[in-house]
Design a protein around this motif. Structure first.
Motif, PDB file in Angstrom:
ATOM      1  N   ALA A   1      -3.418  10.759 -13.758  1.00  0.00           N
ATOM      2  CA  ALA A   1      -2.924   9.540 -13.101  1.00  0.00           C
ATOM      3  C   ALA A   1      -3.350   9.431 -11.646  1.00  0.00           C
ATOM      4  O   ALA A   1      -2.912   8.523 -10.942  1.00  0.00           O
ATOM      5  CB  ALA A   1      -1.396   9.505 -13.190  1.00  0.00           C
ATOM      6  N   ALA A   2      -4.216  10.324 -11.170  1.00  0.00           N
ATOM      7  CA  ALA A   2      -4.498  10.406  -9.733  1.00  0.00           C
ATOM      8  C   ALA A   2      -4.999   9.092  -9.143  1.00  0.00           C
ATOM      9  O   ALA A   2      -4.560   8.685  -8.059  1.00  0.00           O
ATOM     10  CB  ALA A   2      -5.498  11.524  -9.469  1.00  0.00           C
ATOM     11  N   ASP A   3      -5.915   8.418  -9.827  1.00  0.00           N
ATOM     12  CA  ASP A   3      -6.468   7.172  -9.279  1.00  0.00           C
ATOM     13  C   ASP A   3      -5.387   6.110  -9.128  1.00  0.00           C
ATOM     14  O   ASP A   3      -5.295   5.432  -8.095  1.00  0.00           O
ATOM     15  CB  ASP A   3      -7.585   6.641 -10.179  1.00  0.00           C
ATOM     16  N   ASP A   4      -4.565   5.954 -10.159  1.00  0.00           N
ATOM     17  CA  ASP A   4      -3.502   4.955 -10.108  1.00  0.00           C
ATOM     18  C   ASP A   4      -2.469   5.306  -9.043  1.00  0.00           C
ATOM     19  O   ASP A   4      -1.951   4.419  -8.346  1.00  0.00           O
ATOM     20  CB  ASP A   4      -2.809   4.837 -11.465  1.00  0.00           C
ATOM     21  N   LEU A   5      -2.156   6.594  -8.910  1.00  0.00           N
ATOM     22  CA  LEU A   5      -1.164   7.008  -7.921  1.00  0.00           C
ATOM     23  C   LEU A   5      -1.683   6.787  -6.503  1.00  0.00           C
ATOM     24  O   LEU A   5      -0.915   6.395  -5.612  1.00  0.00           O
ATOM     25  CB  LEU A   5      -0.793   8.478  -8.129  1.00  0.00           C
TER      26      LEU A   5
ATOM     27  N   GLY B   1       4.223  12.155   2.888  1.00  0.00           N
ATOM     28  CA  GLY B   1       5.599  11.892   2.455  1.00  0.00           C
ATOM     29  C   GLY B   1       5.666  10.716   1.499  1.00  0.00           C
ATOM     30  O   GLY B   1       6.401  10.751   0.502  1.00  0.00           O
ATOM     31  N   VAL B   2       4.905   9.657   1.796  1.00  0.00           N
ATOM     32  CA  VAL B   2       4.834   8.521   0.863  1.00  0.00           C
ATOM     33  C   VAL B   2       4.219   8.984  -0.454  1.00  0.00           C
ATOM     34  O   VAL B   2       4.695   8.618  -1.542  1.00  0.00           O
ATOM     35  CB  VAL B   2       4.011   7.366   1.475  1.00  0.00           C
ATOM     36  N   ALA B   3       3.176   9.807  -0.375  1.00  0.00           N
ATOM     37  CA  ALA B   3       2.545  10.331  -1.591  1.00  0.00           C
ATOM     38  C   ALA B   3       3.543  11.126  -2.419  1.00  0.00           C
ATOM     39  O   ALA B   3       3.566  11.026  -3.655  1.00  0.00           O
ATOM     40  CB  ALA B   3       1.344  11.205  -1.225  1.00  0.00           C
ATOM     41  N   ARG B   4       4.345  11.927  -1.750  1.00  0.00           N
ATOM     42  CA  ARG B   4       5.356  12.721  -2.467  1.00  0.00           C
ATOM     43  C   ARG B   4       6.340  11.811  -3.201  1.00  0.00           C
ATOM     44  O   ARG B   4       6.724  12.080  -4.352  1.00  0.00           O
ATOM     45  CB  ARG B   4       6.100  13.612  -1.471  1.00  0.00           C
TER      46      ARG B   4
ATOM     47  N   GLU C   1      -6.759  -0.017   8.209  1.00  0.00           N
ATOM     48  CA  GLU C   1      -7.950   0.279   7.408  1.00  0.00           C
ATOM     49  C   GLU C   1      -8.560   1.649   7.690  1.00  0.00           C
ATOM     50  O   GLU C   1      -8.957   2.350   6.748  1.00  0.00           O
ATOM     51  CB  GLU C   1      -8.990  -0.825   7.599  1.00  0.00           C
ATOM     52  N   PRO C   2      -8.676   2.075   8.957  1.00  0.00           N
ATOM     53  CA  PRO C   2      -9.255   3.409   9.184  1.00  0.00           C
ATOM     54  C   PRO C   2      -8.456   4.537   8.536  1.00  0.00           C
ATOM     55  O   PRO C   2      -9.028   5.578   8.183  1.00  0.00           O
ATOM     56  CB  PRO C   2      -9.240   3.536  10.722  1.00  0.00           C
ATOM     57  N   LEU C   3      -7.160   4.354   8.376  1.00  0.00           N
ATOM     58  CA  LEU C   3      -6.343   5.382   7.724  1.00  0.00           C
ATOM     59  C   LEU C   3      -6.763   5.558   6.270  1.00  0.00           C
ATOM     60  O   LEU C   3      -6.804   6.682   5.760  1.00  0.00           O
ATOM     61  CB  LEU C   3      -4.861   5.007   7.801  1.00  0.00           C
ATOM     62  N   VAL C   4      -7.064   4.456   5.601  1.00  0.00           N
ATOM     63  CA  VAL C   4      -7.504   4.519   4.205  1.00  0.00           C
ATOM     64  C   VAL C   4      -8.821   5.286   4.112  1.00  0.00           C
ATOM     65  O   VAL C   4      -8.994   6.155   3.249  1.00  0.00           O
ATOM     66  CB  VAL C   4      -7.653   3.102   3.623  1.00  0.00           C
ATOM     67  N   THR C   5      -9.719   4.990   5.028  1.00  0.00           N
ATOM     68  CA  THR C   5     -11.018   5.666   5.034  1.00  0.00           C
ATOM     69  C   THR C   5     -10.870   7.164   5.280  1.00  0.00           C
ATOM     70  O   THR C   5     -11.495   7.986   4.603  1.00  0.00           O
ATOM     71  CB  THR C   5     -11.924   5.047   6.114  1.00  0.00           C
TER      72      THR C   5
ATOM     73  N   ALA D   1      -3.762   4.414  -5.574  1.00  0.00           N
ATOM     74  CA  ALA D   1      -3.654   2.978  -5.326  1.00  0.00           C
ATOM     75  C   ALA D   1      -2.214   2.589  -5.007  1.00  0.00           C
ATOM     76  O   ALA D   1      -1.954   1.797  -4.081  1.00  0.00           O
ATOM     77  CB  ALA D   1      -4.161   2.205  -6.538  1.00  0.00           C
ATOM     78  N   GLU D   2      -1.274   3.151  -5.754  1.00  0.00           N
ATOM     79  CA  GLU D   2       0.141   2.857  -5.510  1.00  0.00           C
ATOM     80  C   GLU D   2       0.570   3.367  -4.138  1.00  0.00           C
ATOM     81  O   GLU D   2       1.346   2.715  -3.427  1.00  0.00           O
ATOM     82  CB  GLU D   2       1.001   3.495  -6.602  1.00  0.00           C
ATOM     83  N   LEU D   3       0.075   4.540  -3.763  1.00  0.00           N
ATOM     84  CA  LEU D   3       0.384   5.083  -2.434  1.00  0.00           C
ATOM     85  C   LEU D   3      -0.004   4.107  -1.340  1.00  0.00           C
ATOM     86  O   LEU D   3       0.792   3.820  -0.427  1.00  0.00           O
ATOM     87  CB  LEU D   3      -0.354   6.401  -2.232  1.00  0.00           C
ATOM     88  N   TRP D   4      -1.237   3.596  -1.383  1.00  0.00           N
ATOM     89  CA  TRP D   4      -1.690   2.721  -0.302  1.00  0.00           C
ATOM     90  C   TRP D   4      -0.930   1.408  -0.286  1.00  0.00           C
ATOM     91  O   TRP D   4      -0.656   0.852   0.793  1.00  0.00           O
ATOM     92  CB  TRP D   4      -3.190   2.489  -0.390  1.00  0.00           C
ATOM     93  N   LEU D   5      -0.550   0.908  -1.451  1.00  0.00           N
ATOM     94  CA  LEU D   5       0.278  -0.297  -1.487  1.00  0.00           C
ATOM     95  C   LEU D   5       1.629  -0.046  -0.820  1.00  0.00           C
ATOM     96  O   LEU D   5       2.114  -0.852  -0.008  1.00  0.00           O
ATOM     97  CB  LEU D   5       0.480  -0.755  -2.932  1.00  0.00           C
TER      98      LEU D   5
END
Length: 203
Positions: A54-58, A86-89, A33-37, A60-64
């Motif tokens: 698409a930033a908001d959707d991306l 890297g996951v974001a990329r 959780e602290p990583l998300v914050t 959300a997908e990143l954190w999933l």
């Protein structure tokens, strides 16, 4: 910045905490959780500058995806921040591939049709020189451009940017050297405030 004015020391302490949190989250999901914050704002900026609609959707997908893959994090291979980018990329690349399937003229890597070049201009102080530097950046080989913008926009170090792109740090530094050389050729005569600012590892 810490009480001694040392921002690098503060960031290193935060980074170590992030590495520990991500490693522990494999056993203790609450440690995630602290990583998300701490990282949502920076990661949203990463998407917003490259796929603003698409930033908001991306994000959300990143954190999933990051949560599902958290057991794959290896601190010996790089920092938690680099791993998250890297996951974001990967999430962004999948988004661009989906767009390319429906738009034959769009490159799978996004580039000019998707990139928020106004953000590049802002990073260049919106100067009269910005359009020329924007052209130079847009003409860089894709990997050089990606490394450069990870450092200029996302404030990653060359080592972190190399981990995001998946290449050795030495290779990243060599490609950054070439990219910076092209920029310097166009910016050498400009006032200092118009030059793109890059962070970097100590030489």
């Amino acid at each position: 910045m810490n009480e001694n004015g040392n921002t690098r020391g503060t960031r290193n302490l935060t980074g170590a905490g992030d590495d520990d949190s991500l490693a522990r989250s494999a056993r203790d999901p609450a440690a995630f959780e602290p990583l998300v914050t701490r990282h949502s704002t920076a990661l949203h900026g990463y998407f917003a500058r490259r796929a603003p609609v698409a930033a908001d959707d991306l994000l959300a997908e990143l954190w999933l995806q990051a949560y599902a893959a958290r057991q794959n994090f290896d601190p010996a291979r790089g920092s938690a921040r680099a791993w998250l980018f890297g996951v974001a990329r990967n999430v962004l690349s999948a988004h661009w591939r989906r767009l390319a399937q429906g738009r034959p003229g769009l490159l799978p890597s996004g580039d000019a049709d998707v990139m928020d070049w106004a953000a590049v201009d802002d990073r260049l102080d919106a100067s009269a020189l910005a359009p020329e530097l924007r052209r130079v950046i847009s003409e860089l080989p894709h990997e050089e451009k990606e490394l450069l913008l990870l450092i200029a926009w996302e404030q990653l170090t060359p080592t972190e940017a190399a981990a995001v792109v998946g290449i050795p740090a030495g290779t990243a530094r060599s490609r950054l050297h070439r990219a910076r050389g092209r920029l310097r050729a166009h910016a050498a005569l400009a006032p200092a405030k118009t030059r793109i600012q890059l962070t970097g590892d100590p030489a």
